[in-house]
Design an enzyme around this catalytic site. Structure first.
Site, mmCIF file in Angstrom:
data_model
loop_
_atom_site.group_PDB
_atom_site.id
_atom_site.type_symbol
_atom_site.label_atom_id
_atom_site.label_comp_id
_atom_site.label_asym_id
_atom_site.label_seq_id
_atom_site.Cartn_x
_atom_site.Cartn_y
_atom_site.Cartn_z
ATOM 1 N N ARG A 52 20.627 11.827 40.163
ATOM 2 C CA ARG A 52 19.375 12.536 39.839
ATOM 3 C C ARG A 52 18.718 11.998 38.572
ATOM 4 O O ARG A 52 18.112 12.767 37.819
ATOM 5 C CB ARG A 52 19.630 14.040 39.680
ATOM 6 C CG ARG A 52 20.064 14.739 40.940
ATOM 7 C CD ARG A 52 18.867 14.933 41.871
ATOM 8 N NE ARG A 52 19.267 15.631 43.078
ATOM 9 C CZ ARG A 52 19.170 16.953 43.235
ATOM 10 N NH1 ARG A 52 18.670 17.702 42.285
ATOM 11 N NH2 ARG A 52 19.551 17.499 44.351
ATOM 12 N N ARG A 56 13.405 16.286 36.923
ATOM 13 C CA ARG A 56 12.606 17.221 36.116
ATOM 14 C C ARG A 56 12.917 17.224 34.633
ATOM 15 O O ARG A 56 12.140 17.755 33.854
ATOM 16 C CB ARG A 56 12.771 18.638 36.684
ATOM 17 C CG ARG A 56 11.962 18.846 37.949
ATOM 18 C CD ARG A 56 12.265 20.190 38.569
ATOM 19 N NE ARG A 56 13.629 20.197 39.094
ATOM 20 C CZ ARG A 56 14.217 21.254 39.639
ATOM 21 N NH1 ARG A 56 13.576 22.406 39.701
ATOM 22 N NH2 ARG A 56 15.440 21.177 40.101
ATOM 23 N N ARG A 65 4.861 14.358 39.464
ATOM 24 C CA ARG A 65 5.008 15.325 40.545
ATOM 25 C C ARG A 65 3.768 16.201 40.657
ATOM 26 O O ARG A 65 3.297 16.474 41.764
ATOM 27 C CB ARG A 65 6.249 16.196 40.345
ATOM 28 C CG ARG A 65 6.550 17.015 41.596
ATOM 29 C CD ARG A 65 7.699 17.946 41.430
ATOM 30 N NE ARG A 65 7.412 18.973 40.452
ATOM 31 C CZ ARG A 65 8.087 20.117 40.353
ATOM 32 N NH1 ARG A 65 9.103 20.349 41.162
ATOM 33 N NH2 ARG A 65 7.776 21.003 39.441
ATOM 34 N N ASP A 102 15.028 12.306 49.174
ATOM 35 C CA ASP A 102 15.933 13.451 49.223
ATOM 36 C C ASP A 102 16.821 13.317 50.450
ATOM 37 O O ASP A 102 16.442 12.658 51.424
ATOM 38 C CB ASP A 102 15.154 14.766 49.279
ATOM 39 C CG ASP A 102 16.061 15.934 48.897
ATOM 40 O OD1 ASP A 102 16.289 16.123 47.690
ATOM 41 O OD2 ASP A 102 16.571 16.616 49.804
ATOM 42 N N TYR A 179 22.794 22.665 55.323
ATOM 43 C CA TYR A 179 21.399 23.069 55.060
ATOM 44 C C TYR A 179 20.684 23.445 56.359
ATOM 45 O O TYR A 179 19.894 24.387 56.398
ATOM 46 C CB TYR A 179 20.631 21.947 54.348
ATOM 47 C CG TYR A 179 21.014 21.799 52.888
ATOM 48 C CD1 TYR A 179 20.478 22.641 51.916
ATOM 49 C CD2 TYR A 179 21.924 20.829 52.488
ATOM 50 C CE1 TYR A 179 20.830 22.519 50.579
ATOM 51 C CE2 TYR A 179 22.282 20.695 51.154
ATOM 52 C CZ TYR A 179 21.736 21.539 50.200
ATOM 53 O OH TYR A 179 22.089 21.424 48.893
HETATM 54 O O1 1CP Z 1 19.067 10.575 41.946
HETATM 55 C C1 1CP Z 1 17.852 10.342 41.968
HETATM 56 O O2 1CP Z 1 17.171 10.133 40.968
HETATM 57 C C2 1CP Z 1 17.190 10.181 43.328
HETATM 58 C C3 1CP Z 1 16.616 11.356 43.868
HETATM 59 C C4 1CP Z 1 17.401 12.429 44.590
HETATM 60 C C5 1CP Z 1 18.636 12.408 45.260
HETATM 61 C C6 1CP Z 1 19.674 11.307 45.321
HETATM 62 C C7 1CP Z 1 16.832 13.694 44.800
HETATM 63 C C8 1CP Z 1 15.535 14.108 44.261
HETATM 64 N N1 1CP Z 1 17.667 14.414 45.612
HETATM 65 C C9 1CP Z 1 18.789 13.665 45.898
HETATM 66 C C10 1CP Z 1 19.908 14.031 46.758
HETATM 67 C C11 1CP Z 1 20.125 15.452 47.104
HETATM 68 N N2 1CP Z 1 19.195 16.391 47.494
HETATM 69 C C12 1CP Z 1 21.389 16.055 47.224
HETATM 70 C C13 1CP Z 1 22.678 15.331 47.014
HETATM 71 C C14 1CP Z 1 22.969 15.140 45.572
HETATM 72 C C15 1CP Z 1 23.374 16.377 44.823
HETATM 73 O O3 1CP Z 1 24.358 16.992 45.213
HETATM 74 O O4 1CP Z 1 22.675 16.677 43.844
HETATM 75 C C16 1CP Z 1 21.220 17.391 47.621
HETATM 76 C C17 1CP Z 1 22.296 18.433 47.860
HETATM 77 C C18 1CP Z 1 19.834 17.597 47.796
HETATM 78 C C19 1CP Z 1 19.161 18.822 48.265
HETATM 79 C C20 1CP Z 1 18.175 19.267 47.273
HETATM 80 N N3 1CP Z 1 16.937 18.725 47.146
HETATM 81 C C21 1CP Z 1 18.375 20.190 46.240
HETATM 82 C C22 1CP Z 1 19.657 20.949 45.939
HETATM 83 C C23 1CP Z 1 19.606 22.311 46.458
HETATM 84 C C24 1CP Z 1 20.949 22.991 46.350
HETATM 85 O O5 1CP Z 1 21.456 23.447 47.392
HETATM 86 O O6 1CP Z 1 21.515 23.088 45.250
HETATM 87 C C25 1CP Z 1 17.192 20.247 45.484
HETATM 88 C C26 1CP Z 1 16.870 21.111 44.312
HETATM 89 C C27 1CP Z 1 16.299 19.300 46.058
HETATM 90 C C28 1CP Z 1 14.949 18.912 45.576
HETATM 91 C C29 1CP Z 1 14.979 17.696 44.729
HETATM 92 N N4 1CP Z 1 15.443 16.469 45.170
HETATM 93 C C30 1CP Z 1 15.254 15.541 44.169
HETATM 94 C C31 1CP Z 1 14.639 16.200 43.056
HETATM 95 C C32 1CP Z 1 14.212 15.526 41.790
HETATM 96 C C33 1CP Z 1 14.488 17.541 43.415
HETATM 97 C C34 1CP Z 1 13.830 18.633 42.578
HETATM 98 C C35 1CP Z 1 12.480 18.850 43.133
HETATM 99 C C36 1CP Z 1 11.469 19.087 42.086
HETATM 100 O O7 1CP Z 1 10.886 18.136 41.533
HETATM 101 O O8 1CP Z 1 11.196 20.279 41.849
#
Ligand code: 1CP
Length: 380
Positions: A52, A56, A65, A102, A179
């Site tokens: 990540r 944010r 964003r 994502d 999910y």
């Molecule tokens: O790592 C990076 O910089 C690349 C971007 C990236 C990656 C690899 C994002 C951007 N998401 C992911 C993978 C991801 N998405 C995972 C696996 C990694 C982990 O465990 O963290 C998972 C479970 C998700 C699902 C997801 N998408 C969540 C988690 C929800 C939960 O159940 O806890 C969330 C919050 C998102 C949205 C998201 N994806 C990425 C970002 C930056 C965000 C936040 C969105 C925003 O800008 O508000």
């Protein structure tokens, strides 16, 4: 900035004809430290990136964003997805970039209607609830169904211009299924566990379709220019020992067997990250992956002793340390480096993604500490 310019031996060329259509610049990488560490080859320092890393906690991410409108529009806008991928690399000396996207793009492409509710995370309009829902799911064809992801990979490779390798990624079938079945983020996994114990055959049908989709998705990312791929099994750790083997690991093994492991004359390493999966490291090493990602609950020293002769290890600082003073971050980096010890096969990372509340200056302390404190472990 400390960058090495050694390159991996160009042993073999790509076997797959369709890679010839690539439009990316195939120049040598300026910094291949990450690829070398994954191949357990000598490096001058321990490479580091953060799960990540685009996100944010960076004010420039929040600005981009809001320019895109929302998170999904950001993922689907090639230029802006490329921009946010590069933002952390402009600030810090990271040794890899990760595609900004994502894991939930696959269920979105399958028609589940992904949307994000501010403060609540991802949600699906059409979650999977019945056998008929599973029946309706079609294996994705990435070129047709997710072209925006491939466009982003190509654009990022062009912009990186050989500076550091690009990581592509996917969720594991099990993590995606949680999910799709729950319809939203959960901490309890009631429905998913009901499927494990009450409808295992139906769950296998769904996981099979997801595994085939992930193979196509990751191979398409590799063909478009991803130089490493990581499978995020974020929720594998909630399963019992036998359920993990049957419902998560078996499908990741199948995916790894189906991946193109070589492109542009280089190996394409596969990193498998099961959060909470420390007890399964030996089985993870047996999947054919090149590296295992560790969360902070596993000792790096133990992990190396158990599987370090077979695969590389990635991790594993608790992301909460980034809220601690600089001296505490440096001490924890030093402790993890000492745990792995001298020699090759370690990629530094957090044990899970960085959270939005982190001060960007603490990230610099972390990255610089890894680079500086790791040199003695590689010298000579
Ligand atoms: O790592 C990076 O910089 C690349 C971007 C990236 C990656 C690899 C994002 C951007 N998401 C992911 C993978 C991801 N998405 C995972 C696996 C990694 C982990 O465990 O963290 C998972 C479970 C998700 C699902 C997801 N998408 C969540 C988690 C929800 C939960 O159940 O806890 C969330 C919050 C998102 C949205 C998201 N994806 C990425 C970002 C930056 C965000 C936040 C969105 C925003 O800008 O508000």
């Amino acid at each position: 900035m400390r960058r090495t310019s050694k390159s991996l031996p160009r042993e073999r060329s790509a076997r797959f004809g369709y890679l010839g259509r690539q439009t990316v610049n195939m120049t040598q990488l300026k910094n291949d430290t990450f690829l070398r560490a994954l191949a357990r080859q000598p490096v001058d320092y321990t490479p580091v990136w953060m799960m990540r890393q685009a996100g944010r906690y960076l004010p420039e991410y929040r600005a981009t964003r809001s320019q895109a409108g929302d998170f999904l529009s950001l993922c689907k806008n090639t230029e802006l997805a490329c921009e946010v991928t590069l933002q952390p690399l402009r600030r810090y000396a990271m040794d890899a970039a990760i595609l900004f996207s994502d894991i939930l793009t696959i269920p979105d492409a399958m028609g589940l209607g992904l949307h994000f509710v501010e403060g609540e995370g991802p949600k699906f309009h059409n979650p999977i609830r019945t056998a008929a829902d599973v029946e309706r799911i079609q294996v994705i064809e990435t070129q047709q169904d997710l072209p925006y992801v491939l466009d982003a990979v190509r654009a990022i490779r062009r912009e990186l211009n050989g500076s550091v390798p690009l990581i592509g990624f996917s969720g594991s079938p099990w993590t995606l299924a949680t999910y799709m079945i729950e319809g939203a983020s959960t901490r309890e996994f009631k429905r998913s566990k009901e499927w494990v114990y009450n409808s295992p055959e139906l769950l296998h049908q769904l996981l099979d379709k997801l595994a085939l989709s992930v193979i196509d998705y990751l191979n398409a990312q590799i063909a478009a220019g991803a130089q490493v791929v990581q499978i995020f099994d974020t929720w594998g750790g909630i399963l019992s020992d036998s359920a993990y083997q049957e419902f998560s690991l078996a499908y990741m093994r199948k995916i790894i067997a189906g991946l193109v492991r070589e492109a542009e004359g280089r190996q394409v390493p596969v990193i498998l990250f099961t959060k909470g999966g420390g007890q399964w490291l030996e089985s993870i090493a047996d999947t054919g992956c090149d590296a295992a990602g560790l969360d902070w609950s596993t000792s790096m020293a133990d992990a190396r002793q158990r599987v370090g002769g077979r695969i590389a290890l990635q991790g594993n600082m608790d992301p909460a340390l980034l809220r601690a003073p600089a001296a505490a971050i440096e001490a924890e980096v030093a402790r993890i480096l000492a745990g792995f010890g001298r020699g090759e096969g370690h990629v530094f990372n957090l044990g899970h993604g960085i959270t939005p509340d982190i001060d960007p200056d603490r990230v610099r302390v972390f990255i610089d500490a890894v680079h500086e404190l790791s040199r003695p472990y590689h010298a000579g």
